[in-house]
Motif scaffolding. Structure first.
Motif, short mmCIF file in Angstrom:
data_model
loop_
_atom_site.label_atom_id
_atom_site.label_comp_id
_atom_site.label_asym_id
_atom_site.label_seq_id
_atom_site.Cartn_x
_atom_site.Cartn_y
_atom_site.Cartn_z
N GLU A 309 -10.46 -5.33 -41.82
CA GLU A 309 -10.70 -4.38 -40.73
C GLU A 309 -10.19 -2.99 -41.10
O GLU A 309 -10.85 -1.98 -40.83
CB GLU A 309 -10.02 -4.87 -39.45
N ALA A 310 -9.00 -2.95 -41.72
CA ALA A 310 -8.44 -1.66 -42.12
C ALA A 310 -9.31 -0.99 -43.18
O ALA A 310 -9.57 0.22 -43.12
CB ALA A 310 -7.02 -1.86 -42.65
N ILE A 311 -9.79 -1.78 -44.14
CA ILE A 311 -10.66 -1.24 -45.19
C ILE A 311 -11.95 -0.72 -44.59
O ILE A 311 -12.42 0.38 -44.93
CB ILE A 311 -10.95 -2.32 -46.25
N GLN A 312 -12.55 -1.49 -43.70
CA GLN A 312 -13.82 -1.08 -43.08
C GLN A 312 -13.65 0.19 -42.25
O GLN A 312 -14.48 1.10 -42.31
CB GLN A 312 -14.34 -2.22 -42.20
N GLU A 313 -12.57 0.25 -41.48
CA GLU A 313 -12.32 1.45 -40.67
C GLU A 313 -12.13 2.67 -41.56
O GLU A 313 -12.65 3.76 -41.27
CB GLU A 313 -11.09 1.22 -39.81
N ASN A 314 -11.40 2.49 -42.66
CA ASN A 314 -11.17 3.59 -43.58
C ASN A 314 -12.48 4.05 -44.21
O ASN A 314 -12.74 5.26 -44.36
CB ASN A 314 -10.19 3.14 -44.67
N GLN A 315 -13.34 3.11 -44.57
CA GLN A 315 -14.64 3.45 -45.16
C GLN A 315 -15.52 4.19 -44.17
O GLN A 315 -16.22 5.15 -44.55
CB GLN A 315 -15.33 2.17 -45.64
N GLU A 316 -15.49 3.76 -42.92
CA GLU A 316 -16.30 4.43 -41.91
C GLU A 316 -15.85 5.88 -41.72
O GLU A 316 -16.68 6.78 -41.57
CB GLU A 316 -16.20 3.68 -40.58
N GLN A 317 -14.54 6.10 -41.74
CA GLN A 317 -14.04 7.48 -41.64
C GLN A 317 -14.50 8.32 -42.83
O GLN A 317 -14.89 9.49 -42.67
CB GLN A 317 -12.52 7.47 -41.55
N GLY A 318 -14.43 7.72 -44.02
CA GLY A 318 -14.88 8.42 -45.21
C GLY A 318 -16.36 8.75 -45.15
O GLY A 318 -16.79 9.86 -45.50
N LYS A 319 -17.18 7.80 -44.71
CA LYS A 319 -18.62 8.03 -44.58
C LYS A 319 -18.91 9.16 -43.59
O LYS A 319 -19.82 9.98 -43.81
CB LYS A 319 -19.32 6.75 -44.14
N LYS A 324 -20.84 14.63 -42.54
CA LYS A 324 -20.68 15.98 -41.99
C LYS A 324 -20.79 17.03 -43.10
O LYS A 324 -21.39 18.10 -42.90
CB LYS A 324 -19.32 16.10 -41.30
N PHE A 325 -20.22 16.71 -44.26
CA PHE A 325 -20.32 17.64 -45.39
C PHE A 325 -21.78 17.83 -45.81
O PHE A 325 -22.24 18.95 -46.04
CB PHE A 325 -19.48 17.11 -46.56
N GLU A 326 -22.51 16.72 -45.91
CA GLU A 326 -23.91 16.79 -46.30
C GLU A 326 -24.74 17.55 -45.27
O GLU A 326 -25.65 18.31 -45.62
CB GLU A 326 -24.48 15.38 -46.49
N GLU A 327 -24.44 17.32 -44.00
CA GLU A 327 -25.17 18.02 -42.95
C GLU A 327 -24.94 19.53 -43.02
O GLU A 327 -25.87 20.34 -42.81
CB GLU A 327 -24.71 17.49 -41.59
N LYS A 328 -23.72 19.92 -43.34
CA LYS A 328 -23.37 21.34 -43.42
C LYS A 328 -24.02 22.00 -44.63
O LYS A 328 -24.47 23.16 -44.56
CB LYS A 328 -21.86 21.48 -43.47
N GLU A 354 -14.88 25.27 -52.80
CA GLU A 354 -13.72 25.11 -51.92
C GLU A 354 -13.96 24.00 -50.90
O GLU A 354 -13.06 23.20 -50.60
CB GLU A 354 -13.42 26.44 -51.21
N ASP A 355 -15.19 23.94 -50.38
CA ASP A 355 -15.52 22.88 -49.42
C ASP A 355 -15.48 21.51 -50.09
O ASP A 355 -15.04 20.52 -49.48
CB ASP A 355 -16.91 23.12 -48.83
N ILE A 356 -15.96 21.44 -51.33
CA ILE A 356 -15.93 20.17 -52.07
C ILE A 356 -14.49 19.73 -52.31
O ILE A 356 -14.15 18.55 -52.16
CB ILE A 356 -16.69 20.31 -53.41
N THR A 357 -13.64 20.70 -52.68
CA THR A 357 -12.22 20.38 -52.89
C THR A 357 -11.58 19.89 -51.60
O THR A 357 -10.79 18.93 -51.61
CB THR A 357 -11.47 21.63 -53.40
N GLU A 358 -11.95 20.51 -50.49
CA GLU A 358 -11.41 20.09 -49.20
C GLU A 358 -11.85 18.67 -48.86
O GLU A 358 -11.05 17.84 -48.41
CB GLU A 358 -11.87 21.05 -48.10
N LEU A 359 -13.13 18.39 -49.11
CA LEU A 359 -13.63 17.03 -48.87
C LEU A 359 -12.92 16.03 -49.77
O LEU A 359 -12.53 14.93 -49.31
CB LEU A 359 -15.14 16.97 -49.14
#
Length: 451
Positions: A309-319, A324-328, A354-359
């Motif tokens: 569950e922790a792994i899945q939640e972490n992956q969902e946050q990463g996705k 959002k980065f791709e949309e921007k 800079e945005d890539i580094t932030e991501l």
């Protein structure tokens, strides 16, 4: 007729397999690309190797995704080399020189099997093919009608071909098959009508009822054996196998010939029964305690669900962050390509970098958080398991110590009885008639001696 050695037998090597895969691969642009880059054997789902004069099945271990294999019209003598093809659904080995059904134990997904026109005389060794729907065994040497009864175990079997076998010449052939294989739909490429099935059932009703009774008894025994095996595996996992009865006690005396002789002494039988009853009670206490502790250990193992569950939640946050980065920046590359001034291109590249580094930093933070969570959970699990195991071992050792105390007490009482009887024998006061092998060689009947 079976194929003869009309040309030199060929070896089923990598060159043959590469050629076959290449010829049967995709065409046009996809085909050209596949030829350039090479097709991996593990990705092939269908393979055709008919009319190759193959003598032996070999080198197929890499075709782990294969679902359809065509090996008809060769000179194969033995079914082998298929153990890794566990996804195989369709297998054609017709028109070969095969004499026995074998080598199919791992093909649990096989639905269609053709062994037409071989040299097979017995239907067996198909037990693993629980999904078998189509079986072609025409033009073989099958002559015993009992082979048909073997096929009753294949509940999914709907199509059967046995024409061209000696068994098919029996005048009761079709009626027998209809009676004993009631779920069969097609026999020798013809549909079986319901009227024939009804007549066949009436004709063989007594034999069928008797067979069903035997099958039910056999099934019940198999289910009981399976239940016992599963129960034993559970007990082994709890480290308490064979402790829910007299097995441990009986095994202690199984090879004790001298000890069994002493049971004939007056009073020893009652002493031994009392010892056994108390010993078995302690074993049952260990058994029940072990099962309870196993349940606690299982509960601890549920931590894996929390980890997932922790792994899945972490992956969902990463996705979500990546989305959002791709949309921007979806149109950013196009904007850079259309930009004509070098300075503007360099400015935009810096901004996007800079945005890539932030991501990257955000994703790394998420990963570090997950690592910390997992480390804490695993450490807690390790501590709990160590405590549970330590407590289990300590308590079981305490219970086993009680068994040893019982054993010592029993031996003391046994020694007292033996000494008293020896004294009576010396004094000639022994009234009971003991078996000769129980008496000491130093004290024959009517004799006397010393310790």
């Amino acid at each position: 007729m079976n194929r003869l050695y009309d040309m030199e037998p060929r070896v089923m090597d990598d060159d043959m397999l590469k050629l076959a895969v290449g010829e049967q691969g995709p065409r046009e642009e996809a085909g050209q690309l596949a030829k350039q880059e090479g097709i991996l054997f593990k990705d092939v789902v269908s393979l055709q190797l008919d009319f190759q004069n193959i003598l032996r099945i070999d080198n197929l271990w890499q075709f782990e995704s294969l679902q359809k294999l065509q090996l008809d019209n060769n000179i194969i003598e033995k079914i082998e080399g298929l153990e890794n093809l566990t996804r195989l659904v369709w297998l054609d080995l017709s028109f070969n020189n095969i004499e026995a059904i074998e080598g199919l134990d791992t093909l649990v997904n096989l639905e269609d099997l053709s062994l037409f026109n071989n040299r097979i005389s017995k239907i067996d060794s198909l037990d693993a093919l629980v999904k078998l729907q189509v079986l072609s065994l025409g033009n073989n040497h099958i002559g015993n009608m009992m082979n048909i009864i073997y096929l009753r175990r294949f509940k999914a079997l709907r199509t059967l071909s046995l024409s061209g076998n000696p068994v098919a010449e029996d005048e009761d052939y079709k009626m027998f098959i209809c009676a004993y294989l009631p779920d069969l739909v097609y026999l020798d490429f013809r549909r079986l009508d319901d009227h024939m099935k009804e007549l066949a059932e009436m004709k063989h009703q007594y034999s069928i009822d008797e067979l069903k009774h035997r099958e039910n008894l056999m099934q019940a025994r198999l289910e009981d054996e399976q239940a016992r095996r599963e129960e034993l595996e559970e007990h082994k996992a709890a480290f308490v196998e064979q402790l829910n009865g007299t097995f441990l006690f009986d095994s202690m005396y199984a090879e004790d010939v001298e000890g069994s002789k002493l049971s004939h002494l007056p009073g020893v039988g009652e002493l031994l029964e009392a010892y056994k009853d108390k010993f078995v009670i302690i074993c049952l206490n260990i058994f029940e305690y072990g099962l309870k502790q196993q349940e606690k250990r299982k509960a601890e193992l549920d931590f894996m669900e929390c980890v997932q569950e922790a792994i899945q939640e972490n992956q969902e946050q990463g996705k979500l962050k990546i989305a959002k980065f791709e949309e921007k920046h979806l149109l950013s590359l196009n904007a850079i390509r259309e930009e004509s001034e070098l300075s503007s291109i360099e400015t935009k590249i810096v901004e996007y970098s800079e945005d890539i580094t932030e991501l990257f930093n955000v994703l790394m933070t998420l990963e570090m958080q997950l690592v910390e969570q997992l480390e804490e959970t695993i450490n807690m699990f390790e501590r709990n398991i160590i405590d549970l195991v330590g407590l289990f071992v300590e308590n079981v050792q305490s219970l086993m110590a009680q068994c040893r105390d019982l054993e010592n007490h029993h031996h003391e009482k046994l020694l007292e009885i033996a000494i008293n009887i020896l004294e009576k024998i010396v004094k000639g006061e022994m009234d009971e008639d003991l078996p000769d092998d129980v008496r000491s060689p130093a004290f024959p009947k009517g004799g006397s001696g010393t310790f």
